[in-house]
Structures are given as structure tokens and as C-alpha cells.
Design an enzyme around this catalytic site. Structure first.
Site, PDB file in Angstrom:
ATOM      1  N   ASN A  72       0.789  -1.231   0.000  1.00 31.26           N
ATOM      2  CA  ASN A  72       0.000   0.000   0.000  1.00 31.26           C
ATOM      3  C   ASN A  72       0.824   1.286   0.000  1.00 31.26           C
ATOM      4  OD1 ASN A  72       0.715  -0.525   2.693  1.00 31.26           O
ATOM      5  ND2 ASN A  72      -0.976   0.710   3.445  1.00 31.26           N
TER       6      ASN A  72
ATOM      7  N   GLU B 141       5.217  -4.117  11.964  1.00 24.86           N
ATOM      8  CA  GLU B 141       4.147  -3.105  11.963  1.00 24.86           C
ATOM      9  C   GLU B 141       2.979  -3.706  11.211  1.00 24.86           C
ATOM     10  OE1 GLU B 141       3.639  -0.386  13.459  1.00 24.86           O
ATOM     11  OE2 GLU B 141       5.615  -0.216  14.372  1.00 24.86           O
TER      12      GLU B 141
ATOM     13  N   CYS C 279      -2.866   1.669   6.775  1.00 28.82           N
ATOM     14  CA  CYS C 279      -2.932   1.057   8.102  1.00 28.82           C
ATOM     15  C   CYS C 279      -3.454   2.062   9.120  1.00 28.82           C
ATOM     16  CB  CYS C 279      -1.563   0.545   8.503  1.00 28.82           C
ATOM     17  SG  CYS C 279      -0.295   1.803   8.369  1.00 28.82           S
TER      18      CYS C 279
ATOM     19  N   GLU D  81       9.581   2.521  13.999  1.00 28.54           N
ATOM     20  CA  GLU D  81      10.259   2.861  12.758  1.00 28.54           C
ATOM     21  C   GLU D  81      10.334   4.382  12.644  1.00 28.54           C
ATOM     22  OE1 GLU D  81       7.867  -0.036   9.921  1.00 28.54           O
ATOM     23  OE2 GLU D  81      10.006   0.015   9.471  1.00 28.54           O
TER      24      GLU D  81
HETATM   25  P1  NAD Z   1       0.487  -9.107   3.874  1.00 28.13           P
HETATM   26  O1  NAD Z   1       0.698  -9.509   5.277  1.00 28.13           O
HETATM   27  O2  NAD Z   1      -0.377  -9.960   3.013  1.00 28.13           O
HETATM   28  O3  NAD Z   1       1.888  -9.043   3.112  1.00 28.13           O
HETATM   29  C1  NAD Z   1       2.952  -8.243   3.596  1.00 28.13           C
HETATM   30  C2  NAD Z   1       4.250  -8.800   3.061  1.00 28.13           C
HETATM   31  O4  NAD Z   1       4.459 -10.091   3.636  1.00 28.13           O
HETATM   32  C3  NAD Z   1       4.261  -8.998   1.548  1.00 28.13           C
HETATM   33  O5  NAD Z   1       5.541  -8.675   1.045  1.00 28.13           O
HETATM   34  C4  NAD Z   1       3.983 -10.469   1.407  1.00 28.13           C
HETATM   35  O6  NAD Z   1       4.477 -11.026   0.215  1.00 28.13           O
HETATM   36  C5  NAD Z   1       4.742 -11.023   2.606  1.00 28.13           C
HETATM   37  N1  NAD Z   1       4.326 -12.368   3.004  1.00 28.13           N
HETATM   38  C6  NAD Z   1       3.129 -12.980   2.808  1.00 28.13           C
HETATM   39  N2  NAD Z   1       3.163 -14.241   3.306  1.00 28.13           N
HETATM   40  C7  NAD Z   1       4.391 -14.410   3.849  1.00 28.13           C
HETATM   41  C8  NAD Z   1       5.036 -15.492   4.518  1.00 28.13           C
HETATM   42  N3  NAD Z   1       4.434 -16.667   4.720  1.00 28.13           N
HETATM   43  N4  NAD Z   1       6.289 -15.302   4.964  1.00 28.13           N
HETATM   44  C9  NAD Z   1       6.920 -14.118   4.780  1.00 28.13           C
HETATM   45  N5  NAD Z   1       6.372 -13.079   4.123  1.00 28.13           N
HETATM   46  C10 NAD Z   1       5.128 -13.218   3.662  1.00 28.13           C
HETATM   47  O7  NAD Z   1      -0.008  -7.598   3.877  1.00 28.13           O
HETATM   48  P2  NAD Z   1      -0.427  -6.697   2.619  1.00 28.13           P
HETATM   49  O8  NAD Z   1      -1.759  -7.163   2.126  1.00 28.13           O
HETATM   50  O9  NAD Z   1       0.702  -6.587   1.665  1.00 28.13           O
HETATM   51  O10 NAD Z   1      -0.576  -5.260   3.303  1.00 28.13           O
HETATM   52  C11 NAD Z   1      -1.727  -4.845   3.960  1.00 28.13           C
HETATM   53  C12 NAD Z   1      -1.537  -4.903   5.454  1.00 28.13           C
HETATM   54  O11 NAD Z   1      -0.399  -4.155   5.828  1.00 28.13           O
HETATM   55  C13 NAD Z   1      -2.687  -4.297   6.213  1.00 28.13           C
HETATM   56  O12 NAD Z   1      -3.019  -5.127   7.307  1.00 28.13           O
HETATM   57  C14 NAD Z   1      -2.121  -2.975   6.726  1.00 28.13           C
HETATM   58  O13 NAD Z   1      -2.722  -2.468   7.882  1.00 28.13           O
HETATM   59  C15 NAD Z   1      -0.701  -3.340   6.948  1.00 28.13           C
HETATM   60  N6  NAD Z   1       0.144  -2.153   6.965  1.00 28.13           N
HETATM   61  C16 NAD Z   1       0.672  -1.762   8.166  1.00 28.13           C
HETATM   62  C17 NAD Z   1       1.466  -0.625   8.236  1.00 28.13           C
HETATM   63  C18 NAD Z   1       2.067  -0.192   9.545  1.00 28.13           C
HETATM   64  O14 NAD Z   1       3.087   0.478   9.516  1.00 28.13           O
HETATM   65  N7  NAD Z   1       1.488  -0.552  10.682  1.00 28.13           N
HETATM   66  C19 NAD Z   1       1.718   0.120   7.086  1.00 28.13           C
HETATM   67  C20 NAD Z   1       1.154  -0.299   5.891  1.00 28.13           C
HETATM   68  C21 NAD Z   1       0.380  -1.440   5.838  1.00 28.13           C
END
Ligand code: NAD
Length: 480
Positions: free
Chosen positions: A150, A248, A282, A460
């Protein structure tokens, strides 16, 4: 055939065994290119290259690290319109949002260029006579970085820049939906002279490439941003290997609107915080907790504002809200909307899928009223342009509702009362509090992060990033 974009491993561009088309969410006929997906042996090679590069990089001078990061930031800034276009085309946020995010990524590189010079230690007198105590910060080693889709420029920037600034080597795995921005960053770093192995890019699916990083016992730390479900896997894997970890994760951020709020300010905060960037933040204000006396005026004004917003192609001038990132996320949003209606929430505006000139994932922002705190809509993160209004009697009830969640990333309040603003600042269970501002939208030079299920490990961004990317050494010297 479009260009196939390779990984960057040990200073060399290397294709993977397969490549996957990168499709714009605004127009599924618009393919940005084919991006390589790595196989596990390539992740191992990237980690090994980073390990080999670390002894020299950890001894690089702060000036060397400053020069690299500053040059990267300067180029990103100079190309912000072009890179912003790439970002918007790839992720679907509007062009002004895309350009804004790229500019922010540039400033993050410049900020951490300065951090390379600023990060010092401390000297204290010992409690023992004739002894001196020195406290130094040292890099932690090889860091795996896993990012979500995102914020495809800003989040990689706020992980890569501090990792390199403090003398660590990096293996970076971006989200599979946004390899284009990651590749553009890697290409800039490579051209600006990052030494071979110090920065590696491996693209591909989470369960393959991300999992290979989690399985590696050669990493000293992992910084993750993404969903709670994946974040918990990351934390567990790091606990098994004794790897330092920072995660995060999601949010269910409240925006409290008190009776004495300035209506325009509150509606602006809700529109921006809940719906801009297609609600895919997020820090999005997904729970609007509104007190009785202002409730009806607020809902009416918000509905009018939503009706005036244009949902369209991300690159189209005049678009306020771009498409949802992909079909899977759109289906998930629609399931949440259907379930909320089934639970008795009133869909007061939007929520339906719309067709536009191009084939994309267009959803009208949804506003629910008459919701209760127990409804699933108010418990889980939707991660789309969907927000709900929860009615509160007064400030005390609004604060209790605000904290009635497993998450704790951001919390906002709109009020003209200094007393309530100050009480809220102290009592909101969140890592970030916004007063008369949207819950989303933060500065790049101060700490970012949450509490409860939203975050794990050190913050961060800003100088606080040191806590994760360095380790402290305490030295006792006799004869001081
Ligand atoms: P996601 O958890 O599906 O994926 C995040 C990352 O993890 C991707 O690069 C993905 O390929 C990787 N991943 C997926 N499965 C994995 C595994 N088994 N092992 C290791 N890595 C793996 O999240 P998303 O859909 O990409 O992003 C949306 C989420 O991110 C929302 O929940 C949002 O709130 C959160 N987010 C949090 C912040 C913050 O700073 N708190 C900022 C932005 C987004």
C-alpha cells in the site's frame, strides 16, 4: 514481450525461474512489465552476498553512507513526477498521492543520510574510581526487509534507508503486487554505487520468497510491515531463530468527533482519513465515533462530501479516489459490506462496484451508520474505502469505544476542548494521536508505530529507527 525485470543479487541483475505480469488496478489491460519471481536458492544467494559484504560495509565511513543515501534521495526527488506516475499506475492511488509518496520517500533517504553522521554514542563516568564507560551503537548485520503493497515507495524507503545508514546489509522483499516501485528503487541504489551485496532485491510471492527469509538462519534481523496474520508468522519464526524482529501490522483506527467539534474540520478529517488512498492505509480512520448532538449533522455532511468524490482511474486528472488494489481485495471489501448489512448496520452511502472507461477495480466509498461496537465491521480491519459510524453519548463513552479494540496504531479526536484533547492524548491506547487532523498522514522525521496487536518491537522512522537497526555496546575502560 515486455521487459522482464530481474532481481538484484550480489551487485548483479539476475532473472528468476519465472516472471509474473504486473497489472495496473486502474486498467487490467495495462501491463507494467514482467517481474521475476525468485526461487529459494536465489534468496540464499542474496543473504550470503549480504553476509560477505557486511564486514566492509560496517566499517564504511559515515560520509560514504551519507553520500549514497543523499544521492539516492536527490534522484528520487528529481524524478518524483515520473516515479509518482509509476506508483499510481502500479498501486492505484491518485497521481497527486503517488507523487506525494515519492517525494516523502526522497526525504526519508535524505533524513537517514544525515542520521549516518548524527548517530553517536555516549560517555559516562563509572561508579567505580578510575574507570570510564563508553556506550556505542553498532550495526546489527544482515537485515531482511518485507514490505506491503500500500505504500510501495515510502515503506521500502523507511526500512532500506535506516538499515544502510546505520551500517547494515539488506535483503529486500517487496509485496508481489508492487515490484515496479521496488525495482525502480533498487535500480537507483545500484546506479548510485551501493557496493555489491550491500543491498539485494528479491521479488516474488510471500509464501515462497518471504518464507525463505523467515526460514533463513543467516539473518540478524527482520523488519516486516503487513497484515497481523503474516506479522505473527514473522514474529514466531524470528523467535525460533533468535532473530531480532520489528513488525508493523494492521489497525482499526478510531476518529472521535465530540459535540463541540468544528463540523468542517471533523468531516475533512473523516473523508481524508477514512477514504483517501482508497482507504488502503494502516492508519485509516475506519471507526468514526460520533457524539449524540453532532451525529446527524456530521453524517449528513459526510454523505454529501462522499457523493461529490470522483472514483476513477488513478492517473485521470480530477480523480479523488483510485481503484482498489486488486480483485481479491475488492472481493474481501464486498464480503465485509455484505456481512455488516446482514448484522444490521445501515449502509448510508456507497459500497457498490462501478464500471469506468477502463477495466479496473472501482468501488464507491461505503459509509455505515447505526453500527455497534460488537459488529465484525468494527472489530476487524477491512483495508478498503469502508468506514462505520458508532454513536457515543459523551466523551467518556467515546474514549471507551476508542480503546475497545485489539489494535492500537492511530487514534484521532476532533474537538475544541483543550481539556478533552489533552485527556485523549494521554488515554488513547495508540502509538499515534491526532488532534483535529486525519488519523492518516504522518511526518517522516518522527517515530511511527503502534501498540497492542498493531505493532511489535521498536518504532520505525526518525532517530528512533536506531533502536532496531543498531545494537548497543557498553565498554568499561580502566585508567580513565
Ligand atoms: P500481507 O501480510 O499480506 O503481506 C505483507 C508482506 O508479507 C508482503 O511482502 C507479502 O508477500 C509477505 N508475506 C506474505 N506471506 C508471507 C510469509 N508466509 N512469509 C513471509 N512473508 C510473507 O499484507 P499486505 O496485504 O501486503 O498489506 C496490507 C496490510 O499491511 C494491512 O493489514 C495494513 O494495515 C498493513 N500495513 C501496516 C502498516 C504499519 O506500519 N502498521 C503500514 C502499511 C500497511
Amino acid at each position: 514481450m515486455d521487459k522482464i525485470y530481474p532481481h538484484l543479487i550480489d551487485g548483479q541483475w539476475q532473472a528468476g525461474p519465472q516472471a509474473v505480469a504486473n497489472v495496473s488496478p486502474s486498467d487490467t489491460d495495462d501491463v507494467l512489465g514482467e517481474y521475476s519471481h525468485a526461487e529459494p536458492s536465489q534468496i540464499d544467494a542474496a543473504v550470503a552476498a549480504a553476509r560477505r559484504a557486511w564486514p566492509a560495509w560496517r566499517r564504511s565511513t559515515p560520509q560514504q553512507r551519507f553520500d549514497l543515501l543523499d544521492a539516492v534521495g536527490t534522484e528520487i526527488l528529481a524524478r518524483k513526477d515520473e516515479l509518482g506516475r509509476l506508483l499510481s499506475r502500479e498501486e492505484g492511488k491518485t497521481l497527486p498521492e503517488g507523487i506525494g509518496e515519492v517525494a516523502r520517500a526522497a526525504m526519508i533517504f535524505k533524513y537517514f543520510a544525515g542520521e549516518a553522521l548524527r548517530c553517536g554514542g555516549q560517555t559516562l563516568p563509572s561508579v567505580r574510581p578510575g574507570v570510564g564507560v563508553e556506550i556505542d551503537r553498532e550495526p546489527i548485520g544482515v537485515v531482511g526487509l518485507i514490505s506491503p503493497w500500500n505504500f510501495p515507495m515510502a515503506i521500502p524507503a523507511w526500512k532500506i534507508a535506516p538499515a544502510l545508514a546505520y551500517g547494515n546489509c539488506v535483503v529486500f522483499k517487496p509485496a508481489e503486487l508492487v515490484p515496479g516501485c521496488a525495482w525502480a528503487l533498487a535500480e537507483i541504489l545500484q546506479r548510485k554505487g551501493v557496493p555489491a551485496g550491500v543491498f539485494n532485491l528479491v521479488m516474488g510471492a510471500g509464501p515462497v520468497v518471504g518464507q525463505a527469509l523467515l526460514d533463513s538462519e543467516q539473518l540478524d534481523a527482520i523488519s516486516f510491515t503487513g497484515s497481523v496474520a503474516t506479522g505473527r508468522r514473522v514474529i514466531e519464526a524470528c523467535a525460533r531463530h533468535g532473530t531480532k524482529v520489528q513488525a508493523e501490522m494492521g489497525g482499526k483506527n478510531p476518529l472521535v468527533v465530540l459535540d463541540d467539534a468544528e463540523l468542517e474540520t471533523a468531516v475533512n478529517a473523516a473523508v481524508q482519513g477514512a477514504y483517501f488512498s482508497t482507504g488502503q492505509r494502516c492508519t485509516a480512520s475506519s471507526r468514526l465515533i460520533v457524539c449524540d448532538a453532532i451525529h446527524d449533522r456530521f453524517v449528513e455532511a459526510l454523505r454529501d462530501r462522499l457523493a461529490a468524490l470522483r472514483v476513477d482511474h488513478a492517473l485521470e486528472p480530477g480523480t479523488d479516489i483510485g481503484p482498489v488494489v486488486d480483485q481479491r481485495q475488492l472481493d474481501s471489501n464486498l464480503r465485509h459490506i455484505a456481512q455488516a448489512r446482514a448484522e444490521g448496520a445501515e449502509l448510508c452511502f456507497g459500497g457498490d462496484v462501478q464500471e469506468r472507461r477502463t477495466r479496473g477495480f472501482y468501488q464507491i466509498p461505503a459509509l455505515f451508520t447505526r453500527t455497534t461496537p460488537q459488529m465484525r465491521l468494527n472489530r476487524v480491519e477491512v483495508f478498503g474505502p469502508v468506514a462505520s459510524v458508532i454513536r457515543a453519548r459523551d466523551y467518556d463513552e467515546a474514549l471507551a469505544l476508542c480503546n475497545d479494540t485489539e489494535f492500537g496504531l492511530a487514534a484521532g479526536i476532533c474537538t475544541r476542548s483543550l481539556k478533552h484533547a489533552e485527556h485523549f492524548r494521554r488515554n488513547a491506547e495508540a502509538g499515534m494521536v491526532m488532534v483535529n487532523l486525519p488519523t492518516a498522514g504522518v511526518d517522516y522525521h518522527v517515530p511511527f508505530g503502534g501498540r497492542k496487536a498493531s505493532s511489535h518491537g521498536p518504532r520505525e522512522q526518525g532517530a528512533y529507527a536506531r533502536e532496531f537497526y543498531t545494537t548497543v555496546k557498553t565498554t568499561y575502560v580502566a585508567g580513565a
